[in-house]
Design a protein around this motif. Structure first.
Motif, PDB file in Angstrom:
ATOM      1  N   PRO A 104       1.096  -1.029   0.167  1.00  0.00           N
ATOM      2  CA  PRO A 104      -0.009   0.226  -0.241  1.00  0.00           C
ATOM      3  C   PRO A 104       0.424   1.627   0.365  1.00  0.00           C
ATOM      4  CG  PRO A 104      -0.041  -0.848   2.365  1.00  0.00           C
ATOM      5  CD  PRO A 104       0.747  -1.735   1.173  1.00  0.00           C
ATOM      6  N   HIS A 105       0.478   2.231  -0.211  1.00  0.00           N
ATOM      7  CA  HIS A 105       0.605   3.753  -0.441  1.00  0.00           C
ATOM      8  C   HIS A 105      -0.028   4.495   0.751  1.00  0.00           C
ATOM      9  CE1 HIS A 105       0.750   3.549  -4.927  1.00  0.00           C
ATOM     10  NE2 HIS A 105       1.870   3.065  -4.935  1.00  0.00           N
ATOM     11  N   VAL A 106      -1.215   4.483   1.293  1.00  0.00           N
ATOM     12  CA  VAL A 106      -1.421   4.411   2.708  1.00  0.00           C
ATOM     13  C   VAL A 106      -1.699   3.297   3.424  1.00  0.00           C
ATOM     14  CG1 VAL A 106      -2.728   6.302   3.878  1.00  0.00           C
ATOM     15  CG2 VAL A 106      -1.527   7.290   1.493  1.00  0.00           C
ATOM     16  N   VAL A 107      -1.761   3.222   4.817  1.00  0.00           N
ATOM     17  CA  VAL A 107      -2.547   2.406   5.257  1.00  0.00           C
ATOM     18  C   VAL A 107      -3.163   2.992   6.288  1.00  0.00           C
ATOM     19  CG1 VAL A 107      -2.464   0.530   7.199  1.00  0.00           C
ATOM     20  CG2 VAL A 107      -0.870   0.944   5.127  1.00  0.00           C
ATOM     21  N   VAL A 108      -5.190   3.116   6.901  1.00  0.00           N
ATOM     22  CA  VAL A 108      -6.068   3.389   7.913  1.00  0.00           C
ATOM     23  C   VAL A 108      -6.010   2.365   8.662  1.00  0.00           C
ATOM     24  CG1 VAL A 108      -8.115   4.052   8.020  1.00  0.00           C
ATOM     25  CG2 VAL A 108      -6.526   4.908   5.435  1.00  0.00           C
ATOM     26  N   ILE A 109      -6.368   2.911  10.100  1.00  0.00           N
ATOM     27  CA  ILE A 109      -6.206   1.919  11.516  1.00  0.00           C
ATOM     28  C   ILE A 109      -7.268   2.822  12.107  1.00  0.00           C
ATOM     29  CG2 ILE A 109      -4.053   1.180  11.020  1.00  0.00           C
ATOM     30  CD1 ILE A 109      -2.932   3.449  13.490  1.00  0.00           C
ATOM     31  N   TYR A 125       5.998   1.688  10.493  1.00  0.00           N
ATOM     32  CA  TYR A 125       6.326   2.466  10.469  1.00  0.00           C
ATOM     33  C   TYR A 125       7.835   2.145  10.144  1.00  0.00           C
ATOM     34  CZ  TYR A 125      10.189   5.082  14.538  1.00  0.00           C
ATOM     35  OH  TYR A 125      10.945   5.651  14.914  1.00  0.00           O
ATOM     36  N   ARG A 126       7.843   0.882  10.125  1.00  0.00           N
ATOM     37  CA  ARG A 126       9.326   0.465   9.822  1.00  0.00           C
ATOM     38  C   ARG A 126       9.079   0.018   8.525  1.00  0.00           C
ATOM     39  NH1 ARG A 126       9.910  -5.097   9.573  1.00  0.00           N
ATOM     40  NH2 ARG A 126       7.480  -5.400  10.344  1.00  0.00           N
ATOM     41  N   LYS A 127       8.444   0.208   7.678  1.00  0.00           N
ATOM     42  CA  LYS A 127       9.050  -0.073   5.597  1.00  0.00           C
ATOM     43  C   LYS A 127       8.358   2.091   5.718  1.00  0.00           C
ATOM     44  CE  LYS A 127       8.785  -4.015   5.404  1.00  0.00           C
ATOM     45  NZ  LYS A 127       9.592  -5.097   5.022  1.00  0.00           N
ATOM     46  N   SER A 128       8.176   3.020   6.475  1.00  0.00           N
ATOM     47  CA  SER A 128       8.116   4.613   6.127  1.00  0.00           C
ATOM     48  C   SER A 128       6.677   4.502   5.105  1.00  0.00           C
ATOM     49  CB  SER A 128       9.496   4.681   5.159  1.00  0.00           C
ATOM     50  OG  SER A 128      10.534   4.441   6.389  1.00  0.00           O
ATOM     51  N   ILE A 129       5.583   3.697   5.728  1.00  0.00           N
ATOM     52  CA  ILE A 129       4.039   4.087   4.874  1.00  0.00           C
ATOM     53  C   ILE A 129       3.776   4.806   6.223  1.00  0.00           C
ATOM     54  CG2 ILE A 129       2.621   2.980   4.375  1.00  0.00           C
ATOM     55  CD1 ILE A 129       4.264   0.725   3.356  1.00  0.00           C
ATOM     56  N   PRO A 130       3.445   5.908   5.484  1.00  0.00           N
ATOM     57  CA  PRO A 130       1.853   6.617   6.192  1.00  0.00           C
ATOM     58  C   PRO A 130       1.149   5.873   6.214  1.00  0.00           C
ATOM     59  CG  PRO A 130       2.169   7.543   3.533  1.00  0.00           C
ATOM     60  CD  PRO A 130       2.938   6.700   3.996  1.00  0.00           C
ATOM     61  N   VAL A 396      -5.310  12.075   2.370  1.00  0.00           N
ATOM     62  CA  VAL A 396      -4.848  10.880   1.802  1.00  0.00           C
ATOM     63  C   VAL A 396      -3.046  11.777   1.151  1.00  0.00           C
ATOM     64  CG1 VAL A 396      -4.397   9.263  -0.270  1.00  0.00           C
ATOM     65  CG2 VAL A 396      -6.259   8.708   1.545  1.00  0.00           C
ATOM     66  N   LYS A 397      -3.426  12.464   0.054  1.00  0.00           N
ATOM     67  CA  LYS A 397      -3.161  13.719  -0.836  1.00  0.00           C
ATOM     68  C   LYS A 397      -1.981  13.800   0.407  1.00  0.00           C
ATOM     69  CE  LYS A 397      -5.791  13.742  -4.559  1.00  0.00           C
ATOM     70  NZ  LYS A 397      -7.257  14.395  -5.748  1.00  0.00           N
ATOM     71  N   SER A 398      -2.464  14.258   1.344  1.00  0.00           N
ATOM     72  CA  SER A 398      -1.566  15.154   2.695  1.00  0.00           C
ATOM     73  C   SER A 398      -0.513  13.669   2.632  1.00  0.00           C
ATOM     74  CB  SER A 398      -2.010  15.743   3.566  1.00  0.00           C
ATOM     75  OG  SER A 398      -1.399  15.954   4.601  1.00  0.00           O
ATOM     76  N   ALA A 399      -0.492  12.725   3.614  1.00  0.00           N
ATOM     77  CA  ALA A 399      -0.166  11.528   3.474  1.00  0.00           C
ATOM     78  C   ALA A 399       1.004  11.210   2.714  1.00  0.00           C
ATOM     79  CB  ALA A 399      -0.817  11.009   4.244  1.00  0.00           C
ATOM     80  N   CYS A 400       0.519  11.621   1.234  1.00  0.00           N
ATOM     81  CA  CYS A 400       1.569  10.889  -0.270  1.00  0.00           C
ATOM     82  C   CYS A 400       2.687  12.346  -0.068  1.00  0.00           C
ATOM     83  CB  CYS A 400       0.252  10.617  -1.193  1.00  0.00           C
ATOM     84  SG  CYS A 400      -0.725   9.619  -0.981  1.00  0.00           S
ATOM     85  N   VAL A 401       2.106  13.269  -0.031  1.00  0.00           N
ATOM     86  CA  VAL A 401       3.619  14.459  -0.263  1.00  0.00           C
ATOM     87  C   VAL A 401       4.449  14.700   0.693  1.00  0.00           C
ATOM     88  CG1 VAL A 401       2.164  14.428  -2.162  1.00  0.00           C
ATOM     89  CG2 VAL A 401       1.699  16.091   0.552  1.00  0.00           C
ATOM     90  N   LYS A 402       4.120  14.242   2.306  1.00  0.00           N
ATOM     91  CA  LYS A 402       5.141  14.449   3.201  1.00  0.00           C
ATOM     92  C   LYS A 402       6.441  13.212   3.372  1.00  0.00           C
ATOM     93  CE  LYS A 402       1.653  16.966   6.196  1.00  0.00           C
ATOM     94  NZ  LYS A 402       1.163  16.610   7.320  1.00  0.00           N
TER      95      LYS A 402
END
Length: 402
Positions: A104-109, A125-130, A396-402
């Motif tokens: 995934p590019h982004v994960v929701v919990i 956190y280990r994979k640097s995925i937002p 999602v878009k905010s998470a992807c560009v940081k």
């Protein structure tokens, strides 16, 4: 991550959640239709898919909607053996394998009340995925001092690992700010319901109301106060029974209870002793029948002493009902579903006299009732599915560009 998302469309979204929840399904379906997203939901339990006994409702039932239709999903290994959704119960052992495969590019919990969410957050956190987090947590309820102390120490650290928060309302946002979350990381993503079902009922209100009231022997002149939920101590359904027995009104009042639970027999006994007015117990009402009950009522009452949000309030505003709610209901707020003196009367929790006065106030003031109903419809449009999707996409878009 910015380069990855720009070069690979659509954006792959993994939602990790304990089990299929009827309120979330319409949202998953809508997100799955979005051209910019590839959504997959990962479940740690199958609770709710088949007929089961809910410990709070106290009855065995199966949801009348297909909880897996309209979006992609996977179940973790051993999920079929899970019978509850407590912290350690929900399966989590192979979530890393499922996420690795999906990439995934982004994960929701959803919050942190299950080990599944904590393990997912650690993997990301280990994979640097937002990670985006959603919850209905608030600060309205009394909490023991030691719980407050532990949360004050640990939650800022936990929340620092989360890229953004999908907030459901004003009280939810206050909760995150209290634990150090910057407002820039908060994205309003209101809770969703099956809007289509409630809109159909709203459009056919006159016919449905006439038929439903005839079937239940409630005349049109009766003012119907609806309670929808579980009959448990924290929901305080008894308060409504006490209130209708003390109202000083010129119009007959009927309390309609849609639900079941441990207090059912006690409430029926209490109802048999009413000196005036009346009540009707419908028992458990499945989600395909609920819209008809709402449009046949005049107001929704939520007397709960512990109600982190109260999705029944979303259902009520969807059909244009005014509301009477206690000040412990999480959906009360100036930009939320329940707005004091706009579409609702908010009273001190446990104050039966105040609840009774609110019933009389609405029963005997049609212009007020109608005005609050119109405001509910306006709020339903403002905080509906479209608003939820917009908030989600912004996060999602905010998470992807940081």
């Amino acid at each position: 991550m910015d380069r990855l998302v720009k070069n690979e469309k659509p954006i792959r979204i993994a939602i990790v959640v304990s089990h299929p929840i009827q309120y979330f399904v319409p949202f998953y379906r809508k997100l799955s239709e979005h051209p910019e997203l590839h959504l997959k939901v990962f479940y740690g339990a199958r609770v709710g898919l088949n007929k089961y006994e809910d410990k709070d409702f106290g009855v065995e039932f199966a949801w009348s909607m297909d909880l897996l239709e309209g979006y992609d999903s996977e179940f973790l290994s051993g999920s079929e053996k899970v019978t509850d959704t407590r912290f350690f119960s929900v399966k989590h052992g192979d979530i890393d394998v499922h996420l690795e495969n999906f990439n995934p590019h982004v994960v929701v919990i959803y919050g942190y009340s299950q080990l599944l969410s904590i393990k997912t957050l650690y993997w990301c956190y280990r994979k640097s995925i937002p990670v985006l987090m959603s919850s209905d947590s608030e600060l309205l309820q009394h909490r023991a001092w030691y719980k407050k102390a532990v949360k004050r120490l640990l939650l800022p650290l936990l929340f620092s690992k989360v890229r953004g928060f999908l907030t459901v309302g004003d009280n939810n946002e206050s909760y995150y700010r209290y634990y150090g979350v910057n407002s820039a990381k908060l994205f309003r993503c209101p809770f969703t319901i099956d809007e289509d079902s409630f809109q159909r009922a709203r459009c056919n209100r006159v016919q449905i109301r006439k038929r439903w009231r005839a079937e239940n022997r409630i005349s049109e002149d009766v003012f119907v106060v609806l309670f929808a939920g579980k009959f448990t101590q924290k929901k305080r359904p008894n308060d409504l029974l006490e209130a209708i027995d003390v109202v000083s009104n010129n119009r007959p009042v009927c309390a309609v209870f849609a639900g079941d639970g441990p207090l059912m027999q006690e409430m029926k006994k209490q109802a048999s002793q009413l000196k005036k007015n009346s009540c009707l117990f419908l028992g458990f009402v499945n989600i395909d029948k609920l819209p008809d009950v709402y449009v046949s009522a005049d107001v929704l009452a939520v007397p709960s002493e512990k109600e982190p949000y109260g999705l029944v309030t979303c259902e009520a505003v969807a059909v244009g009902l005014p509301l009477i709610v206690s000040d412990k209901v999480g959906s009360v707020g100036p930009t939320d579903t329940v707005r004091a003196e706009e579409n609702a009367i908010v009273y001190p929790c446990g104050d039966v006299r105040a609840l009774a006065d609110a019933i009389v106030r609405l029963a005997e003031n049609p212009p007020l009732r109608q005005g609050m109903g119109r405001k509910s419809l306006q709020i339903a449009d403002e905080l509906g599915m479209s608003a939820s999707v917009r908030g989600f996409m912004k996060a999602v878009k905010s998470a992807c560009v940081k």
